[in-house]
Motif scaffolding. Structure first.
Motif, short mmCIF file in Angstrom:
data_model
loop_
_atom_site.label_atom_id
_atom_site.label_comp_id
_atom_site.label_asym_id
_atom_site.label_seq_id
_atom_site.Cartn_x
_atom_site.Cartn_y
_atom_site.Cartn_z
N ASP A 110 0.63 -1.58 0.47
CA ASP A 110 0.07 0.06 -0.09
C ASP A 110 0.51 1.37 -0.16
O ASP A 110 1.08 1.82 0.98
N PRO A 111 1.49 1.49 -0.95
CA PRO A 111 2.62 2.81 -1.02
C PRO A 111 1.54 3.87 -0.80
O PRO A 111 0.86 4.70 -1.44
N TRP A 112 1.79 4.55 0.45
CA TRP A 112 1.64 6.02 0.46
C TRP A 112 3.17 7.10 1.00
O TRP A 112 3.72 6.78 1.56
N PHE A 113 3.45 7.92 -0.20
CA PHE A 113 4.57 9.20 -0.04
C PHE A 113 4.72 10.74 -0.33
O PHE A 113 5.86 11.48 0.55
N LEU A 152 10.79 6.38 3.80
CA LEU A 152 11.68 6.72 2.58
C LEU A 152 10.71 6.51 1.35
O LEU A 152 9.34 6.87 1.53
N GLN A 153 11.16 7.54 0.63
CA GLN A 153 10.26 8.20 -1.12
C GLN A 153 11.19 7.10 -2.01
O GLN A 153 12.14 6.36 -2.04
N PRO A 154 9.83 6.62 -2.85
CA PRO A 154 10.50 6.01 -4.20
C PRO A 154 11.26 5.47 -4.90
O PRO A 154 11.58 4.84 -5.08
N GLU A 155 12.64 7.45 -4.81
CA GLU A 155 13.74 6.70 -5.29
C GLU A 155 14.68 6.48 -4.60
O GLU A 155 16.10 5.45 -4.67
N ASP A 165 0.43 8.37 -7.85
CA ASP A 165 1.14 9.35 -8.31
C ASP A 165 2.67 9.78 -7.82
O ASP A 165 3.40 10.28 -8.64
N ALA A 166 2.54 9.83 -6.00
CA ALA A 166 4.21 9.96 -5.91
C ALA A 166 5.02 8.26 -6.05
O ALA A 166 6.32 8.42 -6.72
N PHE A 167 4.26 7.18 -6.52
CA PHE A 167 5.16 6.51 -6.43
C PHE A 167 5.07 6.10 -7.89
O PHE A 167 6.31 5.36 -8.26
N ARG A 168 5.18 6.79 -8.75
CA ARG A 168 5.40 6.27 -10.08
C ARG A 168 7.14 6.47 -10.08
O ARG A 168 7.02 6.90 -11.18
N ARG A 169 7.29 7.15 -9.54
CA ARG A 169 8.62 7.80 -9.65
C ARG A 169 9.50 6.81 -9.31
O ARG A 169 10.45 7.28 -9.29
#
Length: 251
Positions: A27-30, A44-47, A68-72
């Motif tokens: 469940d990605p949330w960034f 952590l951030q996706p990168e 929208d954030a995880f697409r990074r």
């Protein structure tokens, strides 16, 4: 030989689950937006994520499906196993290997077996049992307690870890509709499943001062779950994980 198992909380219901050499993101949330705040750091951030072998997404709410954030995240071919309504959003975000799982369906990703289980929330939701190398983790998203969840160990065998939502979130005006299990209900499920370790999630979330006052009601203290488990099933240990804290789970 039993594989190593490490669970690292990123925030809210977003975790890294590492079993042997395989890594799953839940469940990605960034990021944050109006009325949606983790209430705790985002570790952590996706990168900065390690190489992922799979991602599971329980439902389409932004705080569990922040595409929208995880697409990074640079690998757009990482397998995404998702609730049906998430498929279009994930493909629109650029991910190429997106598969919907219905309850009781399973898929093999390398050495991982990812099985979908039922869930019940304000929108359509599935939950997941993630297994490999003799280790098994149940990830409950932010479901309510429903009878089907008590059968998980009958279907999939003993669990090493159960990641369970505990804040009993109520939404709407006048905040009367419950959409997430509370600490007592999560402890009841713990007693039914008897995992080697129970870990609370989905408790620090806040809608901000206005959102919490007008639209939301929840319990933000994971100690309520710790206390309930001690009372109902004292031989199952509970661990509260801070964001960024890796938890190595003994065999």
């Amino acid at each position: 030989m039993t594989e190593p198992l490490v669970v690292t909380r990123i925030t809210h219901s977003c975790h890294l689950i590492q079993i042997g050499g395989m890594t799953v993101l839940t469940d990605p949330w960034f990021s944050q937006r109006t009325f949606y705040h983790p209430g705790e750091p985002i570790a952590l951030q996706p990168e900065a994520l390690p190489r992922l072998d799979a991602v599971v997404i329980s439902h389409a709410h932004y705080d569990h499906c922040d595409l929208d954030a995880f697409r990074r995240y640079p690998r757009k071919d990482v397998p995404l196993l998702v609730a049906g309504p998430v498929v279009g959003k994930a493909r629109k975000a650029g991910f190429s290997d997106v598969r919907a799982l219905e309850p009781w369906q399973s898929v093999q990703v390398g050495d991982l077996t990812i099985a979908a289980a039922p869930g019940k929330h304000g929108v359509y939701e599935v939950t997941y049992v993630i297994s490999a190398g003799g280790r098994s983790v149940y990830f409950a998203g932010d479901t309510l307690l429903i009878p089907e969840l008590r059968t998980l160990t009958d279907r999939y065998g003993p669990l090493d870890v159960a990641l369970l939502p505990v804040n009993g979130l109520h939404v709407g005006m006048p905040r009367t509709k419950q959409v997430v299990m509370n600490a007592e209900e999560a402890a009841e499920l713990t007693a039914a499943l008897r995992p080697k370790l129970a870990v609370p999630q989905h408790y620090a979330f806040t809608g901000g001062a206005i959102g919490d006052r007008l639209f939301l009601k929840s319990d933000k203290d994971p100690a309520l779950f710790v206390d309930a488990v001690r009372r109902l099933v004292p031989d199952v240990p509970v661990k509260v994980i801070s964001p960024g804290e890796p938890l190595t789970v003994a065999p």
